[in-house]
Every structure is written in C-alpha cells, then in structure tokens.
Enzyme design. Sequence first.
Site, PDB file in Angstrom:
ATOM      1  N   PRO A  11      17.545 -31.232  32.049  1.00  0.00           N
ATOM      2  CA  PRO A  11      17.558 -32.530  32.708  1.00  0.00           C
ATOM      3  C   PRO A  11      18.820 -33.354  32.456  1.00  0.00           C
ATOM      4  CG  PRO A  11      15.981 -32.479  30.903  1.00  0.00           C
ATOM      5  CD  PRO A  11      16.412 -31.072  31.144  1.00  0.00           C
ATOM      6  N   ASN A  12      19.260 -33.986  33.529  1.00  0.00           N
ATOM      7  CA  ASN A  12      20.403 -34.925  33.524  1.00  0.00           C
ATOM      8  C   ASN A  12      21.764 -34.259  33.359  1.00  0.00           C
ATOM      9  OD1 ASN A  12      18.662 -37.289  33.708  1.00  0.00           O
ATOM     10  ND2 ASN A  12      18.085 -36.809  31.600  1.00  0.00           N
ATOM     11  N   ARG A  19      27.420 -39.665  34.000  1.00  0.00           N
ATOM     12  CA  ARG A  19      26.581 -40.262  32.955  1.00  0.00           C
ATOM     13  C   ARG A  19      27.389 -40.405  31.659  1.00  0.00           C
ATOM     14  NH1 ARG A  19      22.876 -35.493  30.107  1.00  0.00           N
ATOM     15  NH2 ARG A  19      22.062 -37.246  28.922  1.00  0.00           N
ATOM     16  N   TYR A  24      29.987 -37.478  27.261  1.00  0.00           N
ATOM     17  CA  TYR A  24      30.048 -36.165  27.925  1.00  0.00           C
ATOM     18  C   TYR A  24      31.340 -35.937  28.703  1.00  0.00           C
ATOM     19  CZ  TYR A  24      25.123 -36.371  26.714  1.00  0.00           C
ATOM     20  OH  TYR A  24      23.949 -36.472  26.017  1.00  0.00           O
ATOM     21  N   ASN A  75      21.213 -25.218  27.530  1.00  0.00           N
ATOM     22  CA  ASN A  75      21.336 -26.619  27.135  1.00  0.00           C
ATOM     23  C   ASN A  75      20.106 -27.291  27.726  1.00  0.00           C
ATOM     24  OD1 ASN A  75      21.840 -29.274  26.640  1.00  0.00           O
ATOM     25  ND2 ASN A  75      23.966 -29.251  27.370  1.00  0.00           N
ATOM     26  N   ALA A  78      17.404 -33.298  26.701  1.00  0.00           N
ATOM     27  CA  ALA A  78      16.458 -33.975  25.804  1.00  0.00           C
ATOM     28  C   ALA A  78      15.222 -33.130  25.504  1.00  0.00           C
ATOM     29  CB  ALA A  78      16.053 -35.322  26.400  1.00  0.00           C
ATOM     30  N   HIS A  81      14.503 -31.625  22.035  1.00  0.00           N
ATOM     31  CA  HIS A  81      13.978 -32.355  20.888  1.00  0.00           C
ATOM     32  C   HIS A  81      12.453 -32.433  20.849  1.00  0.00           C
ATOM     33  CE1 HIS A  81      18.177 -33.222  20.721  1.00  0.00           C
ATOM     34  NE2 HIS A  81      18.163 -33.954  21.828  1.00  0.00           N
ATOM     35  N   ASP A  88       8.073 -22.154  23.442  1.00  0.00           N
ATOM     36  CA  ASP A  88       7.176 -21.005  23.606  1.00  0.00           C
ATOM     37  C   ASP A  88       7.687 -20.047  24.674  1.00  0.00           C
ATOM     38  OD1 ASP A  88       5.535 -21.966  21.633  1.00  0.00           O
ATOM     39  OD2 ASP A  88       3.925 -22.626  22.964  1.00  0.00           O
ATOM     40  N   GLU A 100      21.221 -21.824  21.784  1.00  0.00           N
ATOM     41  CA  GLU A 100      21.015 -23.256  22.069  1.00  0.00           C
ATOM     42  C   GLU A 100      22.378 -23.954  22.037  1.00  0.00           C
ATOM     43  OE1 GLU A 100      18.452 -25.371  19.265  1.00  0.00           O
ATOM     44  OE2 GLU A 100      19.468 -27.230  19.783  1.00  0.00           O
ATOM     45  N   HIS A 102      24.771 -27.616  22.974  1.00  0.00           N
ATOM     46  CA  HIS A 102      24.907 -29.032  23.333  1.00  0.00           C
ATOM     47  C   HIS A 102      26.372 -29.381  23.465  1.00  0.00           C
ATOM     48  CE1 HIS A 102      20.700 -29.463  22.515  1.00  0.00           C
ATOM     49  NE2 HIS A 102      20.898 -28.773  21.410  1.00  0.00           N
ATOM     50  N   SER A 104      27.503 -32.573  23.179  1.00  0.00           N
ATOM     51  CA  SER A 104      27.775 -33.567  22.133  1.00  0.00           C
ATOM     52  C   SER A 104      27.319 -33.014  20.783  1.00  0.00           C
ATOM     53  CB  SER A 104      27.030 -34.862  22.454  1.00  0.00           C
ATOM     54  OG  SER A 104      25.624 -34.650  22.423  1.00  0.00           O
ATOM     55  N   ARG A 109      24.356 -38.288  16.400  1.00  0.00           N
ATOM     56  CA  ARG A 109      23.834 -39.276  17.349  1.00  0.00           C
ATOM     57  C   ARG A 109      22.472 -39.800  16.882  1.00  0.00           C
ATOM     58  NH1 ARG A 109      24.174 -36.958  23.194  1.00  0.00           N
ATOM     59  NH2 ARG A 109      23.704 -39.137  23.657  1.00  0.00           N
ATOM     60  N   ARG A 113      17.642 -37.030  18.110  1.00  0.00           N
ATOM     61  CA  ARG A 113      18.401 -35.860  18.571  1.00  0.00           C
ATOM     62  C   ARG A 113      18.718 -34.866  17.444  1.00  0.00           C
ATOM     63  NH1 ARG A 113      20.039 -37.653  23.796  1.00  0.00           N
ATOM     64  NH2 ARG A 113      20.251 -39.908  23.778  1.00  0.00           N
TER      65      ARG A 113
END
Length: 153
Positions: A11-12, A19, A24, A75, A78, A81, A88, A100, A102, A104, A109, A113
């Site tokens: 998302p986002n 954003r 970012y 990625n 959110a 978290h 799963d 995994e 990211h 940032s 942060r 997070r």
Amino acid sequence: MSRSILFILGPNLNMVGQREKNIYGAETAETINEDVRRWAEELGFEIEIFQSNGEGEIISKIHSALGTKDGIIINAGAYTHYSYAIRDAIACVPNIPTIEVHMSNVHARDEFRHKTVIGAVCRGQISGFGKFSYKLALQALSNIFESEAAENE
Ligand code: DQA
C-alpha cells in the site's frame, strides 16, 4: 536457467515520488520500477512487478508464486508492521526465498515501524537505502541462488 522473481509493492508505494518526499524521495514509482527491471535483467532474472493497496490481493499474489517463482522481494509498506495474514502467506511458500525490503530506515522512524511481523518468515531484511534497497535485495537473491547451486553440485 533464468530465475523468476516476484517483486511485490504494498500500500501507498504507487505514490512514491508524491508522498512524503523528504522520506521516499522525488523519483516516481514508475522510474524506480524501470531501474528495478534493469537491475534484474543485469542479474539474469525475469521479474514481475506487482503493486497493490489491498491485503487480500497481496496474499493471493504470494500464493500464486508457488511453483512459478524462484524468489520474492516484498515491500509490504505499513502491512509489514501488523499483517499476520501476509506473514502466514509467506509461510505458505517456505521454499521460495523471500526478502523484506524498505526504502526508509524503519528503525529510525516511528516506534510502530520498528516491529515487523513478516521478518521472521523472510530470509532477511533490507532497510534504509531508498531505491537501492531493491537492488540490494536482488543481489541477495542472486547470492542465495548461487550458494544453493553450489550446495547441490
Ligand atoms: C516502507 C516503510 C513503512 O513503514 C511504510 O508504511 C511504507 C514504506 C518503506 O519502504 O520504507 O509505506 O515500507
């Protein structure tokens, strides 16, 4: 044999470039994806890039990797978290190394997070290098494939 990679953006992440540019950067998601495609090609990978703002879609995409993909870079935004459902889903495909990622440095942060619920079912985490986090993840998968091939010799 060309390896097939699934790159999932949660998302986002379609809004990168617009954003929170201070976090970012100003480069758009589209041009970052072009870099990712080039980096993947340089490593001899085929890559599918999938972005979704929905948890269910991300889960179904992870399931679809079974028997069709050799590695996953995710990625999860959110969802990282708090989504036990995405955790799963990754656990459903244990033979596919999953990284995994990211952009940032999540540890520098907000406190919420700092926690990742998907990290334990991933091979490792890369965080804090902007779009180069994705390049590092591709290199990590390349190293994993090389060492697996050497073990099987
Ligand atoms: C992110 C970090 C997350 O905490 C955040 O919710 C995102 C992006 C990153 O790439 O730095 O959406 O995953």
